[in-house]
Design an enzyme around this catalytic site. Structure first.
Site, PDB file in Angstrom:
ATOM      1  N   LEU A  61       0.823  -1.208   0.000  1.00  0.00           N
ATOM      2  CA  LEU A  61       0.000   0.000   0.000  1.00  0.00           C
ATOM      3  C   LEU A  61       0.860   1.261   0.000  1.00  0.00           C
ATOM      4  CD1 LEU A  61      -2.858  -1.124   2.359  1.00  0.00           C
ATOM      5  CD2 LEU A  61      -3.108  -0.332   0.005  1.00  0.00           C
ATOM      6  N   GLY A  64       2.508   1.580  -3.449  1.00  0.00           N
ATOM      7  CA  GLY A  64       1.476   1.839  -4.453  1.00  0.00           C
ATOM      8  C   GLY A  64       0.918   3.246  -4.360  1.00  0.00           C
ATOM      9  N   GLU A  65       0.702   3.719  -3.130  1.00  0.00           N
ATOM     10  CA  GLU A  65       0.214   5.081  -2.960  1.00  0.00           C
ATOM     11  C   GLU A  65       1.260   6.090  -3.415  1.00  0.00           C
ATOM     12  OE1 GLU A  65      -2.031   7.993   0.216  1.00  0.00           O
ATOM     13  OE2 GLU A  65      -1.259   6.081   0.934  1.00  0.00           O
ATOM     14  N   ALA A  66       2.512   5.815  -3.135  1.00  0.00           N
ATOM     15  CA  ALA A  66       3.575   6.720  -3.578  1.00  0.00           C
ATOM     16  C   ALA A  66       3.610   6.812  -5.097  1.00  0.00           C
ATOM     17  CB  ALA A  66       4.930   6.260  -3.036  1.00  0.00           C
ATOM     18  N   SER A  69       0.547   8.592  -6.471  1.00  0.00           N
ATOM     19  CA  SER A  69       0.600  10.028  -6.176  1.00  0.00           C
ATOM     20  C   SER A  69       1.628  10.731  -7.043  1.00  0.00           C
ATOM     21  CB  SER A  69       0.914  10.252  -4.693  1.00  0.00           C
ATOM     22  OG  SER A  69      -0.172   9.831  -3.902  1.00  0.00           O
TER      23      SER A  69
END
Length: 143
Positions: A61, A64-66, A69
């Site tokens: 997570l 993946g969020e990095a 974004s």
């Protein structure tokens, strides 16, 4: 035609370049591709495992969020804006015990206010480990 970048010609748009944060560096993230249409990174499983020896879901997570974004901020930079995450969801399909994972963010929607990206995390064999969706709000840069 001009852009929000100090009246420079549209052909001179400067896309935001990815800079790793402290967590990204600790996790061993490496950027292999960065553009408005696709951001790709890799990360080793080793050093990012939970107590049962599997790739930690939280590590998936976080990376993946990095990556999602970063993709949103690259798009936002074409509009003279920045992006902040407002929603992320993930489905874990399988895990990994070793090797390297590849994280790929591609746009679902590139708007002037919101972006949505699909982020796929795969193992070295190309098997999907996790599917994520991230939505970012585009905002004016603070001065």
């Amino acid at each position: 035609m001009t852009t929000p970048f100090e009246d420079s010609p549209a052909t001179d748009i400067s896309l935001w370049k990815i800079t790793l944060g402290e967590l990204d560096e600790k996790m061993g993230v490496k950027i292999t591709e960065e553009s408005v249409q696709r951001v790709v990174a890799t990360m080793p499983v080793e050093g990012n495992r939970q107590s049962f020896g599997l790739l930690h879901g939280g590590a998936s997570l976080a990376v993946g969020e990095a990556v999602g974004s970063w993709a949103a901020v690259i798009h936002a930079s074409t509009l003279g804006k920045t992006a902040v995450g407002i929603d992320v969801s993930a489905t874990h399909h399988r895990s990994a015990r070793q090797g390297q994972i590849t994280i790929t963010a591609t746009p679902i929607h590139l708007g002037g206010t919101l972006t949505t990206h699909e982020v796929l995390i795969a193992n070295e064999s190309g098997q999907r480990l996790c599917t994520m969706r991230i939505t970012n709000l585009l905002m004016d840069k603070r001065k």
